[in-house]
Design a protein around this motif. Structure first.
Motif, PDB file in Angstrom:
ATOM      1  N   GLN A 138       0.827  -1.208   0.000  1.00  0.00           N
ATOM      2  CA  GLN A 138       0.000   0.000   0.000  1.00  0.00           C
ATOM      3  C   GLN A 138       0.861   1.258   0.000  1.00  0.00           C
ATOM      4  O   GLN A 138       0.600   2.209  -0.750  1.00  0.00           O
ATOM      5  N   LEU A 139       1.896   1.272   0.834  1.00  0.00           N
ATOM      6  CA  LEU A 139       2.743   2.461   0.930  1.00  0.00           C
ATOM      7  C   LEU A 139       3.573   2.683  -0.336  1.00  0.00           C
ATOM      8  O   LEU A 139       3.843   3.822  -0.706  1.00  0.00           O
ATOM      9  N   GLN A 140       3.970   1.608  -0.983  1.00  0.00           N
ATOM     10  CA  GLN A 140       4.720   1.760  -2.236  1.00  0.00           C
ATOM     11  C   GLN A 140       3.835   2.381  -3.314  1.00  0.00           C
ATOM     12  O   GLN A 140       4.289   3.212  -4.097  1.00  0.00           O
ATOM     13  N   ALA A 141       2.571   1.998  -3.316  1.00  0.00           N
ATOM     14  CA  ALA A 141       1.634   2.607  -4.266  1.00  0.00           C
ATOM     15  C   ALA A 141       1.466   4.094  -3.966  1.00  0.00           C
ATOM     16  O   ALA A 141       1.473   4.934  -4.880  1.00  0.00           O
ATOM     17  N   VAL A 142       1.358   4.430  -2.692  1.00  0.00           N
ATOM     18  CA  VAL A 142       1.238   5.836  -2.278  1.00  0.00           C
ATOM     19  C   VAL A 142       2.517   6.588  -2.635  1.00  0.00           C
ATOM     20  O   VAL A 142       2.476   7.731  -3.112  1.00  0.00           O
ATOM     21  N   ALA A 143       3.675   5.948  -2.417  1.00  0.00           N
ATOM     22  CA  ALA A 143       4.964   6.591  -2.706  1.00  0.00           C
ATOM     23  C   ALA A 143       5.101   6.878  -4.196  1.00  0.00           C
ATOM     24  O   ALA A 143       5.634   7.924  -4.600  1.00  0.00           O
ATOM     25  N   ARG A 144       4.630   5.953  -5.046  1.00  0.00           N
ATOM     26  CA  ARG A 144       4.690   6.179  -6.500  1.00  0.00           C
ATOM     27  C   ARG A 144       3.826   7.373  -6.897  1.00  0.00           C
ATOM     28  O   ARG A 144       4.222   8.201  -7.707  1.00  0.00           O
ATOM     29  N   GLN A 145       2.639   7.455  -6.294  1.00  0.00           N
ATOM     30  CA  GLN A 145       1.750   8.593  -6.573  1.00  0.00           C
ATOM     31  C   GLN A 145       2.381   9.901  -6.094  1.00  0.00           C
ATOM     32  O   GLN A 145       2.320  10.919  -6.780  1.00  0.00           O
ATOM     33  N   ALA A 146       2.979   9.856  -4.902  1.00  0.00           N
ATOM     34  CA  ALA A 146       3.598  11.056  -4.338  1.00  0.00           C
ATOM     35  C   ALA A 146       4.792  11.492  -5.175  1.00  0.00           C
ATOM     36  O   ALA A 146       5.025  12.698  -5.366  1.00  0.00           O
ATOM     37  N   LEU A 147       5.545  10.520  -5.709  1.00  0.00           N
ATOM     38  CA  LEU A 147       6.719  10.833  -6.528  1.00  0.00           C
ATOM     39  C   LEU A 147       6.294  11.551  -7.809  1.00  0.00           C
ATOM     40  O   LEU A 147       6.988  12.464  -8.265  1.00  0.00           O
ATOM     41  N   LYS A 148       5.156  11.170  -8.347  1.00  0.00           N
ATOM     42  CA  LYS A 148       4.634  11.838  -9.539  1.00  0.00           C
ATOM     43  C   LYS A 148       4.321  13.302  -9.257  1.00  0.00           C
ATOM     44  O   LYS A 148       4.355  14.134 -10.149  1.00  0.00           O
TER      45      LYS A 148
END
Length: 195
Positions: A138-148
């Motif tokens: 879940q956090l990796q998905a959030v991190a990918r969104q945040a990186l964008k």
């Protein structure tokens, strides 16, 4: 208000220890000191056995039971394997001093406690790992969104904090500790009865 002579005499008797009580306190203090040395690693289980045998000959057989009870009272569900083994070997060694010892029965209960301790830790670690994997995804998905969006998220430090604060983990720990604690307490009760 002044106390009557009878009341003063009763108060004096309450405060004074009988010779037997004084001896019991001295013996208990000596036993505490001996066990303290053992826990610190200053003496081995064999040395403890020798010293306790000497105390038994000086005092009475009750010192053996008292020593075992004190050792049982230091057992914990969550303690290091080394500390558990130290107490286990002392309890069993001391049992050999008794005329009608219950060595095998004590050993079986101690084996059951050890199995419970291992199961407790294993289930706790497995559940933590399962939650960790789910939270990490879940956090990796959030991190990918945040990186964008130009933000960085430290996934590793966030995982542990999320797990420890999650309702699933809190509920699991509460139920797990309650169930294992009840079983552990029943084993400790059996040990005390056997001693």
């Amino acid at each position: 208000m002044e106390l009557s002579p009878l009341a003063r005499e009763r108060l004096a008797r309450i405060g004074a220890l009988s010779p037997e009580e004084k001896e019991r306190m001295r013996r208990s203090s000596e036993l505490d000191s001996l066990l303290s040395q053992y826990f610190k690693g200053a003496i081995s289980s064999e040395d403890l056995w020798i010293e306790l045998k000497s105390l038994k000959e000086q005092c009475s057989e009750s010192i053996v039971k008292e020593a075992q009870i004190k050792l049982v009272d230091t057992l914990r569900l969550q303690m290091s394997q080394e500390d558990f083994e130290q107490r286990r070997s002392a309890i069993l060694a001391i049992e050999t001093m008794k005329h009608e010892g219950k060595y095998s029965s004590l050993e079986l209960v101690l084996i059951s406690i050890e199995a419970l301790r291992q199961k407790y830790t294993q289930v706790k670690e497995q559940t933590y790992e399962q939650l960790k994997n789910a939270v990490e995804r879940q956090l990796q998905a959030v991190a990918r969104q945040a990186l964008k969006q130009g933000l960085k998220v430290n996934v590793e430090s966030s995982v542990e904090a999320n797990i420890k604060n999650s309702p699933q983990w809190k509920e699991f720990i509460s139920e797990h500790e309650k169930a294992c604690g009840e079983m552990y307490n029943s084993y400790i009760t059996k040990l005390r009865e056997l001693i």
